[in-house]
Design an enzyme around this catalytic site. Structure first.
Site, PDB file in Angstrom:
ATOM      1  NE  ARG A 258      20.711  23.089   3.740  1.00 37.88           N
ATOM      2  CZ  ARG A 258      21.661  23.713   3.030  1.00 37.88           C
ATOM      3  NH1 ARG A 258      21.666  23.616   1.710  1.00 37.88           N
ATOM      4  NH2 ARG A 258      22.596  24.432   3.618  1.00 37.88           N
ATOM      5  CG  HIS A 262      24.149  19.967   0.918  1.00 39.82           C
ATOM      6  ND1 HIS A 262      23.034  19.685   0.164  1.00 39.82           N
ATOM      7  CD2 HIS A 262      25.140  19.166   0.438  1.00 39.82           C
ATOM      8  CE1 HIS A 262      23.343  18.756  -0.737  1.00 39.82           C
ATOM      9  NE2 HIS A 262      24.602  18.433  -0.589  1.00 39.82           N
ATOM     10  CE1 TYR A 271      24.788  27.418   2.706  1.00 38.71           C
ATOM     11  CE2 TYR A 271      27.009  26.508   2.679  1.00 38.71           C
ATOM     12  CZ  TYR A 271      25.652  26.333   2.807  1.00 38.71           C
ATOM     13  OH  TYR A 271      25.141  25.087   3.031  1.00 38.71           O
TER      14      TYR A 271
END
Lengths: 360, 326
Positions: A258, A262, A271
């Protein structure tokens, strides 16, 4: 005491294009002529440009929260291009690449993400499901559709796409298990993009692969390079063919990454390191197939410029149409609730109409 | 006209629906050879075959979710969840998908499914087998919630639920399954899914309830009649959509209302009826609304369950309180 091994399993992994676009051995028949791969390339480019446009619209307040598929275009395009028109797609919320290939229009996708239910009233693939937001909750639907096809003895298959996080959920396993025991014509494709929002694959499951979750369901499980559109298409096509011909269900784990947040509501820098993301730009699916096509003299700089311009023009037109589409009338929320509105709801409907937009 | 218990009437309705409509399928745990844990699907496998009566793996979420897929494809699945305590896992599927599939696709895909589950206490069942969780379903837009209280109503309402083009949760009070036997008409006649049933007419007080507690309501009404008080007894039966009209019309006549249900008091569906009475019904009221319900406790195991269930005595006491107001 005696101890014997009563069952043994292995998980195959398939790749046709190396990360630099070099072909490994002979390609499958559909890829024999590089020119035949151009539609796959265009499909991935369209998805990438669609994603960029959707993110831009969101950033300027003209679209709701949106989940980009940046870097995972080969999963959607590879899988959808392996489907027959009358197969059924049961997608997750990051599967616009597959949906666009299936004939869901960019306008419909933008309407949905822009807050309009009509975006899920696809004019094209009428039996395809709308995207599922609750993770993995759609895998049982795919099993139910597959059961319907099997009961009607139709040689059709169902493709359900989930993310890596979905494989931790009970409904994923319940559906896989049922599809195994009933030999349903179902293919579950895991878009393993390594991140479920902020939780990395390593914290999602102690299993060495997600594909091996098929073993407990008694169905074939395999991995494929999810940035290799040729490999995805080949493996999904074989699994769907097995499904349509009575061979039962399969699980395919596509390994990808990815590259974006998100969703537009997420900030992945909280993160994960930018350095990690940078390394994964190497081998991303669009550049990978382009490198192969260029090396086979099937794609030129002019082709590239024209393809980008064509896709951008198509998406720009779609955005204009979306932005010019007036919202539904307020009573639409009542008129699609039941086949016929129960009398008990009539006064609420009247109130909603009288209340207008709610600005008062 | 065969005599039938509620569970036999359910069985007749299932058989009738399957015979009339090839799209109707039965699925659930032990619904095949075993005929269901309460025998509601007894004989259906033998009669209709394994392609229409499917024993599923032990997986409630999958059962409900598979129904969504089947229904979207044009089948009419009727799922059985063995006990209400196991049905809560299906709420994700019902709330997030079944009830909103029509709306979220603007009618492109629909979900004509029925999820049947036994409910209620009173048969000395094990833990998690005695819940009355109807209120967990009545707050889900797009979902019909039905709960019959007699063999004939069970038959007619289940046929209607199966024929309905939208999802229906069909709750079957276990303590009524074999409580009574009555002649029923197995002629394929469905009952409306949006009408209360007036089980007894009266001018003095209205008793409103559903499911198992209708027995105690009727028994209380008989005892009141012996004292010269005529109670009107209304079985709501179709909680969603609620036929408030029938209830309000009754209370317009009686001015007094006792709402009865087995489920806990707070946030129970009786509160919605009380709100109707406090709103459009307010000017008819001669006394405060009374509610006789299960307590806001965990439904107790069998030794205490009769103290939990609304009894005819508790209903009578509530009626007397309403009658004590001018």
């Amino acid at each position: 005491m005696t101890t014997t091994h009563v069952a043994q399993f292995s998980v195959p992994f398939t790749r046709h294009l190396e990360s630099d676009g070099t072909a490994v051995g002979a390609l499958p028949p559909f890829a024999g002529n590089p020119v035949d791969l151009v539609p796959l390339y265009r499909g991935m480019v369209l998805a990438r440009i669609f994603d960029a446009k959707a993110v831009a619209l969101q950033r300027t307040g003209r679209l709701g929260t949106f989940a980009s598929s940046l870097g995972q275009e080969a999963v959607g395009v590879g899988a959808a291009s392996a489907m027959a028109a009358d197969d059924v797609l049961v997608p997750s919320f990051r599967d616009q690449a597959a949906q666009l290939w299936r004939g869901v229009t960019p306008v419909e996708l933008l309407l949905y993400w822009g807050g309009d239910e009509r975006g899920s009233d696809f004019a094209g693939p009428r039996e395809d499901f709308p995207i599922s937001v609750p993770v993995a909750s759609h895998v049982p639907h795919a099993a139910g559709i597959a059961l319907a096809l099997k009961l009607r003895q139709q040689a059709r298959g169902v493709l359900c796409i989930v993310g890596d996080g979905a494989t931790s959920k009970g409904d994923f396993y319940e559906a896989l298990n049922l599809a195994g025991v009933w030999r349903l014509p179902l293919v579950v494709l895991v878009n393993n993009n390594q991140w479920a929002i902020s939780v990395p694959r390593s914290a999602q499951s102690a299993a060495a692969t997600l594909a091996q979750k098929a073993i407990a369901a008694g169905i074939p499980g395999e991995q494929v390079d999810g940035n290799d559109v040729i490999a995805v298409r080949e493996r999904v096509a074989l699994a769907l063919e097995r499904a349509r011909s009575g061979g039962g269900a399969s699980l395919i784990e596509a390994l990808t990454y990815r590259l974006a947040d998100h969703t537009t509501a997420d900030d992945a820098r909280r993160y994960r390191d930018d350095a990690e993301v940078s390394t994964h730009w190497h081998g991303e699916p669009v550049a990978r197939l382009r490198a192969y096509l260029v090396s086979r003299k099937a794609w030129s700089r002019d082709d590239e410029e024209r393809a980008l311009a064509d896709a951008a023009a198509e998406i720009d037109r779609a955005a204009e149409t979306y932005l010019a589409t007036p919202p539904q009338p307020v009573w639409a929320m009542f008129d699609h609730l039941f086949a016929a509105l129960p009398a008990a709801l009539a006064s609420q409907r009247a109130q909603a109409i009288a209340g207008g937009t709610g600005d008062a | 006209m065969p005599d039938a218990t509620l569970v036999e009437a359910i069985n007749f309705a299932l058989a009738r629906a399957m015979q009339d409509d090839q799209r109707v399928l039965i699925l659930g745990e032990d619904v095949g050879k075993d005929g269901g844990v309460f025998r509601a699907t007894d004989g259906l496998l033998a009669r209709f075959g394994p392609a229409r009566v499917l024993d599923t793996p032990l997986a409630e979420v999958a059962i409900a979710g598979v129904c969504v897929g089947l229904a979207a494809q044009g089948f009419r699945p009727v799922a059985e969840i063995q006990f209400m305590g196991f049905a809560y896992a299906t709420i994700d599927q019902l709330l997030n998908h079944a009830a909103r599939l029509r709306s979220r696709t603007r009618g492109r895909l629909t979900c004509p499914m029925v999820l049947r589950t036994p409910c209620g206490a009173g048969i000395h069942a094990p833990e998690h087998h005695s819940e009355s969780g109807e209120a967990c379903f009545t707050n889900i837009p797009g979902l019909r919630v039905v709960i019959p209280s007699s063999p004939q109503r069970g038959y007619g309402l289940l046929l209607a639920a199966i024929r309905d083009p939208d999802p229906v949760v069909f709750l079957e009070p276990t303590r009524l399954y074999r409580a009574t036997r009555e002649p029923i008409m197995d002629d394929g006649t469905a009952l409306p899914l949006d009408r209360c049933f007036t089980l007894r007419e009266g001018n003095d007080v209205t008793l409103v309830g559903w499911g198992g507690v209708t027995r105690e309501m009727l028994s209380a009404a008989e005892r009141l009649a012996a004292e010269g008080t005529e109670a009107e007894v209304i079985d709501v039966a179709t909680l969603v959509p609620l036929d408030a009209e029938t209830i309000l019309a009754s209370v317009a006549k009686t001015g007094r209302c006792v709402i009865c249900h087995e489920a806990p008091l707070t946030g129970g569906f009786g509160a919605e009826i009380a709100a109707q009475l406090a709103g459009p019904g307010l000017l008819s009221m001669l006394a405060p609304v009374e509610r006789v319900t299960g307590y806001d406790t965990i439904v107790p195991l069998s030794r205490l369950e009769r103290h939990y269930l609304p009894s005819a005595d508790r209903i009578l006491a509530a009626v007397r309180r309403t009658l004590s107001h001018g």
